[in-house]
Design an enzyme around this catalytic site. Structure first.
Site, PDB file in Angstrom:
ATOM      1  N   GLU A 181      -6.968   4.529   7.676  1.00  0.00           N
ATOM      2  CA  GLU A 181      -6.769   5.962   7.420  1.00  0.00           C
ATOM      3  C   GLU A 181      -7.999   6.564   6.749  1.00  0.00           C
ATOM      4  OE1 GLU A 181      -2.999   5.476   5.459  1.00  0.00           O
ATOM      5  OE2 GLU A 181      -2.160   4.863   7.381  1.00  0.00           O
ATOM      6  N   GLY A 235       2.320   2.078  10.770  1.00  0.00           N
ATOM      7  CA  GLY A 235       3.264   3.186  10.654  1.00  0.00           C
ATOM      8  C   GLY A 235       3.983   3.529  11.949  1.00  0.00           C
ATOM      9  N   LYS A 285       0.133   4.283  -0.290  1.00  0.00           N
ATOM     10  CA  LYS A 285      -0.491   5.480   0.311  1.00  0.00           C
ATOM     11  C   LYS A 285      -0.241   6.714  -0.577  1.00  0.00           C
ATOM     12  CE  LYS A 285      -0.181   3.246   4.743  1.00  0.00           C
ATOM     13  NZ  LYS A 285      -0.104   3.340   6.193  1.00  0.00           N
ATOM     14  N   HIS A 327      -9.566   1.047   4.558  1.00  0.00           N
ATOM     15  CA  HIS A 327      -8.310   1.218   5.298  1.00  0.00           C
ATOM     16  C   HIS A 327      -8.548   2.144   6.494  1.00  0.00           C
ATOM     17  CE1 HIS A 327      -4.255   2.461   6.322  1.00  0.00           C
ATOM     18  NE2 HIS A 327      -3.854   1.342   5.748  1.00  0.00           N
ATOM     19  N   ASN A 345       0.861  -1.173   0.000  1.00  0.00           N
ATOM     20  CA  ASN A 345       0.000   0.000   0.000  1.00  0.00           C
ATOM     21  C   ASN A 345       0.900   1.227   0.000  1.00  0.00           C
ATOM     22  OD1 ASN A 345      -1.789   2.058   0.538  1.00  0.00           O
ATOM     23  ND2 ASN A 345      -2.285   1.388   2.621  1.00  0.00           N
ATOM     24  N   SER A 354       3.248  -2.329  10.284  1.00  0.00           N
ATOM     25  CA  SER A 354       4.693  -2.405  10.497  1.00  0.00           C
ATOM     26  C   SER A 354       5.294  -3.762  10.124  1.00  0.00           C
ATOM     27  CB  SER A 354       5.048  -2.031  11.934  1.00  0.00           C
ATOM     28  OG  SER A 354       4.657  -0.694  12.193  1.00  0.00           O
ATOM     29  N   GLU A 368      -5.594  -5.086  10.371  1.00  0.00           N
ATOM     30  CA  GLU A 368      -4.573  -4.073  10.604  1.00  0.00           C
ATOM     31  C   GLU A 368      -4.859  -3.329  11.905  1.00  0.00           C
ATOM     32  OE1 GLU A 368      -2.490  -2.851   6.730  1.00  0.00           O
ATOM     33  OE2 GLU A 368      -4.302  -1.642   6.897  1.00  0.00           O
TER      34      GLU A 368
END
Ligand code: PGA
Length: 249
Positions: free
Chosen positions: A97, A173, A11, A95, A9, A213, A167
């Site tokens: 985010e 991250g 991003k 996702h 991904n 991660s 996730e």
């Protein structure tokens, strides 16, 4: 029996030229590796050019989001059939985010999954709990709500086009990976929940990816867990070497 999937991904990173350069670097590093499905998800504007760049390799293309309508007066949105037209075979949906910053809900996730599958795409559906939810023992409840809402009224046939990505938000991250055991525990829960919702054979076949991660040095431990079928990789997918090391775990 479940073919592993390693998905990158990207991003909001990389220009078109940088995206094309990355897959050019990646292809020779993974060319002999047919035992995993390899997917990359660049920004919308790079999709078509990256699609040309991966042609003839076994790397497949994903977008990071889609809309649920086919066409119409929906300024700024991109329909699943247009993603297919740009060369995508997958789309990442829900996702964290998008949930956190763009108002994505289980209802919109559900609409997007249905539209994506109807257009012939495979959906990588993301779920995961925040740190506060984990610390207050809400992990399973949160995952159950997200999956029941996101997968509502999805036909059994459609499930063969769905991949789940677990996730944990606190691991994305942050450099803080879930331990192999923490990830396995939630993956097993997800598989049991899918068995309850649509039956054991579908649950046995569905691929469940871990994300948060993932790096070359922790992928192996994760991949040896019985219910972990691959990885959704953010930061470490932005460099060919580290992403290839993960794909070739
Ligand atoms: P990360 O991101 O690997 O950088 O933690 C994972 C993701 O957001 O899919």
């Amino acid at each position: 029996m479940r073919k592993p999937v390693i998905a990158g991904n990207w991003k909001l990173y990389k220009t078109i030229a940088e995206s094309v350069a990355l897959v050019h670097e990646l292809i020779p590093l993974v060319v002999g590796n047919q035992r995993v499905d390899i997917v990359v998800a660049p920004v919308f504007t790079a999709l078509s050019r990256v699609s040309d760049a991966v042609e003839g390799s076994h790397i497949m293309l994903a977008s990071q989001d889609c809309y649920w309508e086919e066409e119409g007066a929906f300024t700024g949105e991109v329909a699943p059939k247009l993603l297919k037209d740009a060369g995508c075979s997958y789309v990442i949906i829900g996702h964290s985010e998008r949930r956190q910053y763009f108002g994505e809900s289980d209802l919109t996730v559900n609409k997007k999954i249905k539209a994506a599958i109807a257009a012939g795409l495979r959906a990588i559906v993301c779920v995961g709990e925040s740190l506060a939810e984990r610390e207050s023992d809400q992990t399973f409840a949160v995952i159950e709500t997200q999956l029941k809402g996101g997968l509502a009224d999805i036909s059994e046939e459609a499930f063969s086009h769905i991949i789940i990505a677990y996730e944990p938000v606190w691991a994305i991250g942050t450099g803080k990976t879930a331990t192999d055991a923490q990830a396995q525990e939630v993956h097993a829960f997800i598989r049991q929940l899918i068995a309850r919702l649509v039956g054991q054979p579908i649950a046995d076949a569905v691929r469940i990816l871990y994300g948060g991660s993932v790096k070359p040095d922790n992928v192996k431990g994760l991949m040896t867990q019985p219910d972990i079928d691959g990885a959704l990789v953010g930061g470490a997918s932005l460099k060919a070497e580290s992403f290839a090391a993960i794909a070739n775990f």
